[in-house]
Design an enzyme around this catalytic site. Structure first.
Site, short mmCIF file in Angstrom:
data_model
loop_
_atom_site.label_atom_id
_atom_site.label_comp_id
_atom_site.label_asym_id
_atom_site.label_seq_id
_atom_site.Cartn_x
_atom_site.Cartn_y
_atom_site.Cartn_z
N GLY A 1 0.82 -1.19 0.00
CA GLY A 1 0.00 0.00 0.00
C GLY A 1 0.86 1.25 0.00
N PRO A 2 0.25 2.40 -0.19
CA PRO A 2 1.00 3.66 -0.23
C PRO A 2 1.56 4.01 1.15
CG PRO A 2 -1.36 4.08 -0.31
CD PRO A 2 -1.20 2.60 -0.42
N GLY B 1 2.19 5.78 4.66
CA GLY B 1 1.34 6.46 5.62
C GLY B 1 0.00 5.83 5.89
N GLY C 1 -0.32 2.81 7.43
CA GLY C 1 -0.24 1.99 8.64
C GLY C 1 0.23 0.58 8.43
N SER D 1 -3.61 1.58 -18.56
CA SER D 1 -4.99 1.81 -18.12
C SER D 1 -5.52 3.16 -18.57
CB SER D 1 -5.08 1.72 -16.58
OG SER D 1 -4.29 2.74 -15.99
N LYS E 1 -7.93 3.85 -7.19
CA LYS E 1 -8.48 4.78 -8.17
C LYS E 1 -9.86 5.28 -7.75
CE LYS E 1 -5.92 2.75 -12.02
NZ LYS E 1 -5.97 2.00 -13.29
#
Length: 1063
Positions: free
Chosen positions: A558-559, A561, A563, A939, A982
């Protein structure tokens, strides 16, 4: 008048002995005072002058005694002159003012110049008087003086120094030296007779000179002549003290000239006069009674004592006991000389002296010498000085000398033991071994190897080692037991056994399989993250049913920040497992994972083995951070080393290079984190269970800020109990205008900034009166502050002592903000704390022109809205040439997507609007904003095609519509990834409709309702479906017209000319 010490030294200083010594080595003068106690450079200088004078006198005496017609009286004087010369030389060796060495010269010259010349010389160099009832007393520390042996002392009392200098000028340099009873006493005068021993020595000051670098100080060379006893003390200013007044019998009487002369004539016929004889001979008896040689010293505050001469008790020189003790002392001297280099130079020729008979003739002198050269206790040496019985004195001197022998034997034994193990390259090792030898003699030596072996065995017995590991342990422990501690292999084996016994073999922590407890812990630490929480609950449920769980490998992607790292710690707390984290970001060395070979210096096991050692359980939770950023260098590929570690089928027998024994890691729960999976090697990614964490939407961010971020930031700023409120509107404004990223790390920073600014404003408004600095400091802090202020005034405040004094554990306490303070941060005053907004609008375009469409992209930071713009570069004319220009820092995949979209748009227009020749003549520029950011991915095909068609149809797209999907040449919409991110980005940008491939319908259905709230999702399998959604009200008749053809009809002449030009 002969010297009193002449008798005690005559047998060692005769002409016969000196002639014999000239033929021997220079060191053979055993009882020469210069070799007795070399205490200082001054004494060495005095001894050197003494030897030169002795050689001159001996040669002169030999020449004179060989005269063919010496007078009878001259012969007698010559004998005594030699005896006196020995002591006279000794007493004047340091440059003193008194010596009877000229007595020999005078008696030798009697045959030529007569007795008068000898008397004249005697008057110039007076001899040492036998009777000197009152002298100045000088206390001595540490060790007493013995007759016949030089001693250098330092006088620091200016009055005593002045008195000594006057004594030397008057030709009376005689003092009494007495030993202090207190070893630590350091004074130049005697205050009380009880402070010193009664028995001392009558000594002559042979030389005195100032101490270098000190004023009012003297170094005096003393030569003791005889033993004396202190009878009465007159301390400084003692004339007024009744008990120290001289008794009648102690009053100095005139020196009995006639009696001394008669006595000397009866013995040896010596008629040499002394300085005192010439001075008092003409005086009457009444005048003699008033004369005191030391009367001039009464003006100085020095110690004067009345003394009595002490003589040795008569003894039988043929006594068997004395001979036996004498021979024993001689033998001890020989043994000490053979072992101790300190004595070797002084007594190497003792055997020759003993064979000459001189030693047995002077046993008292031998005892004094033994005590003078021994390093005994002061009390023992004083007992030797007190003993007047020769036999008793020799016994005590023998005891002192025996202790010196034992000391030398012990030192020799230690030295021999050490020398056997010395090497030329290891001087430090030699010193350590010598210390070990000393400790061994004291009975406290222990190398600790046996204790070390026992400690390892005890630790191993408490562990459930596998059979293969136990066999390796037994082999290594046997090797350690047979190795020398100094061997290099010893430390390697010890360190290996240390690691082998610190791994928790068979030790596991009790896990908590309570579902409710796990849900409570996870909800306390994190908001949302339903997928992650469900996976952990599944893991716990399986363990609850089976009673045990095997290790799993989870990978949170995941990105930043969101957690990922903190969720790993929460999982460990929920499962009651030990937690260990290490990052592999930028790691290039395989040894960090697999460990070093033991042959390398400083070798260590890998990070996983270190984790087991720290956690002390076989089932910890190990978090491997940044697994997508692992490097690769010349030391190997760490990602390949992780294949064995993270494979559940292989890590049950993980082999570390350092340990070289299989370690079971199947009970370990591995959790990895990554921002993206593209850089993770496929085989490694295949071994992990990937759980994706999308970014947070505004509602989730607000909930996280209310529950976790704001309370923590408020406490961190010291405002825990203060009335400082961050309103909901302010938090919404922070999320909307300052923190649009997927994670909450930046939101946390902004909230902390708000509270910090609030704290500064409160402190500045209240001032020091309400929040005084003195109340904040504890007692320890105040003391440290005072020390710090003192050190600032010094030249060198940076010192170890100052640092220790200025540090304290609790220097300050927290100050409480008064209840009268009320601070509220709302939307209106938020910019005063965090500055102007960064994002001023929800979307880049509030109203999109034709050719602009909002697309959706996935990045490492999460999802983001990406606009695609298309414009017509020139007016459509018959002479225009079609073309497509692409900008926006697009990579190869997106460039291909743009080409496919352009071709499909032309085909779609030709099929649906055949009369529209827009793409035949249009020169188009397609751009993707934010050209500084590289863009790539399959995409954006549908978005590009829609942008081109919007430009061709001259129809704008609804700004609340966003789309994503890859397009084929035939118009098929292909599946994409990252729909969750998205969708979050679309909701964040204020979109109401999102178009995605129909193959992603399952991903859309799995999205949480809070993300889909207010967002309509429309799947599409072909582009025709997308066209109907984005162009619902298109005028097909108008769209099917061609602007180029219309222009030709309106301008036929220009059209023909342009066509001719084209031909």
């Amino acid at each position: 008048m002969p010297w009193p010490s002449a008798l005690s030294t005559a047998s060692f200083s005769t002409s016969t002995a000196k002639r014999k010594d000239k033929k021997e080595k220079k060191d053979n003068d055993f009882f020469n005072p210069k070799t007795v106690e070399p205490l200082s450079e001054e004494e060495a200088k005095a001894n050197l002058e003494q030897k030169v004078e002795e050689t001159t006198e001996v040669e002169s005496a030999e020449a004179k005694t060989s005269s063919p017609e010496p007078p009878a009286s001259g012969n007698k004087d010559g004998k005594d002159g030699q005896g006196d010369g020995a002591d006279g030389k000794a007493s004047s060796a340091g440059g003193g003012g008194a010596s009877s060495g000229s007595s020999g010269d005078g008696s030798g010259d009697g045959g030529r110049k007569g007795r008068k010349a000898g008397v004249d010389k005697a008057l110039q160099k007076p001899s040492v008087p036998e009777v000197y009832p009152q002298v100045m007393a000088i206390p001595i520390a540490k060790r007493p003086l013995f007759p016949g042996f030089y001693k250098a002392i330092t006088i620091r009392d200016p009055d005593v120094c002045a008195a000594i200098m006057e004594m030397i000028k008057r030709g009376q340099p005689y003092v009494g030296a007495f030993l202090f009873k207190d070893e630590n006493a350091d004074e130049d005068v005697i205050r009380d007779s009880k402070d010193v021993y009664d028995t001392g020595v009558f000594a002559q000051i042979t030389s005195a000179f100032p101490v270098h670098g000190e004023t009012n100080s003297l170094t005096a060379i003393l030569y003791p002549h005889r033993r004396i006893k202190l009878s009465t003390l007159m301390p400084p200013g003692g004339q007024d003290v009744k008990k120290t007044e001289p008794e009648p019998e102690a009053v100095p009487e005139p020196i009995p000239i006639k009696t001394d002369e008669e006595t000397q004539r009866e013995k040896k016929g010596d008629v040499v006069a002394s300085f005192e004889e010439a001075a008092v001979a003409p005086k009457t008896e009444a005048q003699s009674e008033k004369y005191e040689p030391t009367s001039f010293l009464r003006k100085y505050p020095v110690s004067l004592v009345n003394v009595e001469n002490l003589s040795d008790e008569p003894f039988d020189s043929k006594s068997m006991v004395i001979k036996a003790v004498t021979n024993e002392i001689v033998n001890v001297f020989k043994e000490v000389a053979s072992m101790n280099s300190l004595f070797r130079d002084q007594i190497s020729t003792f055997s020759m002296s003993a064979s000459s008979g001189n030693v047995t003739a002077e046993p008292a002198k031998l005892a004094d010498f033994a005590a003078a050269v021994s390093a005994g206790e002061p009390a023992e040496l004083q007992e030797v000085l007190d003993s007047l019985n020769v036999e008793e004195r020799m016994q005590k001197a023998l005891i002192v000398l025996k202790k010196e022998l034992m000391n030398a034997q012990l030192q020799s034994k230690i030295t021999k033991d050490v020398e056997q193990k010395i090497t030329k390259r290891q001087r430090e090792y030699w010193l350590m071994e010598q210390m070990k030898g000393i400790r061994r003699e004291l009975g406290i030596e222990s190398d600790g190897k046996d204790k070390l072996v026992e400690k390892f065995k005890e630790k191993a017995d408490k562990l459930a080692m596998p059979e293969a590991v136990r066999k390796v342990f037994d082999d290594e422990i046997n090797k350690l037991a047979h190795l020398e501690p100094a061997a290099s292999e010893f430390n390697v084996t010890r360190n290996y056994l240390d690691w082998l016994t610190q791994i928790p073999w068979g030790q596991r922590s009790a896990e908590n399989f309570g579902i409710n407890n796990a849900m409570t812990v996870l909800d306390e630490d994190h908001y949302g993250l339903k997928d992650v929480k469900d996976r952990i609950l599944e893991f716990i449920a399986v363990g609850k049913l089976r009673g045990t769980v095997e290790g799993k490998i989870l990978c949170f992607v995941g990105p930043p920040g969101v957690g990922k790292t903190s969720i790993g710690k929460s999982i460990a707390r929920a499962l009651n497992r030990q937690y260990y984290r290490f990052s592999v970001g930028g790691l290039t060395d395989v040894a960090e994972i697999k460990g070093h070979r033991r042959t390398y210096v400083g070798a260590l096991p890998g990070r996983v083995i270190q984790a087991l050692k720290k956690c002390q359980t076989e089932n910890p939770l190990i978090l491997i951070d940044e697994v997508d950023k692992i490097g690769r260098g010349y030391q190997g590929d760490p990602s390949s080393a992780l294949l064995e570690l993270l494979d559940p089928e292989q890590n049950s027998s993980f082999l570390d290079h350092y340990m070289d024994v299989p370690v079971d890691l199947s009970k370990v729960l591995f959790v990895c984190t990554a921002n993206m999976t593209d850089t993770i090697p496929r085989p490694l990614l295949d071994r992990m269970e990937v759980i994706r964490l999308s970014g947070y939407v505004s509602d989730e961010k607000k909930a996280i800020a209310d529950r976790y971020l704001a309370p923590a930031a408020k406490e961190l700023a010291g405002l825990k109990g203060a009335d400082v409120t961050l309103s909901d509107e302010a938090i919404d404004e922070l999320i909307k205008s300052y923190c649009r990223e997927s994670g909450v790390r930046n939101l946390k920073k902004q909230i902390e900034k708000v509270y910090r600014k609030s704290a500064l404003k409160i402190v500045q408004d209240l001032g020091e009166d309400v929040l005084p600095e003195s109340e904040a400091l504890t007692d320890e802090g105040k003391a440290a502050m005072e020390e710090s202020e003192k050190e600032k005034d010094k030249k060198d405040p940076i010192s170890s002592e100052a640092t220790e004094q200025e540090t304290t554990e609790t220097p300050r306490i927290a100050l409480i903000v008064p209840d009268s303070v009320h601070v509220t941060i709302d939307k209106e005053n938020l910019k005063d704390y965090v500055g102007p907004p960064i994002f001023t609008s929800d979307r880049l375009y509030d109203v999109t022109p034709p050719g602009v469409v909002m697309g959706l992209a996935w990045t490492q930071m999460g999802g983001s809205a990406m606009y695609i713009e298309s414009i017509l570069q020139s007016v459509l004319r018959p002479s225009s040439r079609a073309g497509l220009e692409i900008t926006g820092n697009l990579k190869s995949v997106m460039k291909e997507s743009s080409t496919i979209a352009y071709s499909f748009a032309k085909a779609f227009m030709a099929k649906e609007f055949s009369e529209n020749h827009f793409f035949d003549k249009a020169k188009i520029h397609l751009h993707v904003p934010e050209g500084a950011v590289q863009k790539d991915g399959p995409s954006a095909g549908t978005t590009m095609a829609t942008s081109l068609l919007s430009l061709a149809l001259d129809t704008p797209i609804d700004p609340t519509v966003a789309m994503t999907g890859e397009l084929t040449l035939t118009g098929k919409v292909l599946r994409i990834g990252g729909l969750r991110e998205k969708a979050v980005a679309a909701r964040r940008a204020g979109c109401k409709l999102i178009i995605f491939p129909e193959d992603n319908i399952s991903d859309w259905l799995e999205l949480p309702e809070n993300i889909k709230e207010g967002l309509e999702g429309r799947p599409a399998s072909w582009y025709k479906d997308i066209f109907d959604l984005v162009f619902p009200h298109v005028d097909r008749e108008l769209a099917n017209t061609c602007k180029v053809c219309e222009w030709k009809k309106e301008h036929p002449d220009k059209a023909e000319s342009s066509s001719s030009k084209d031909e």
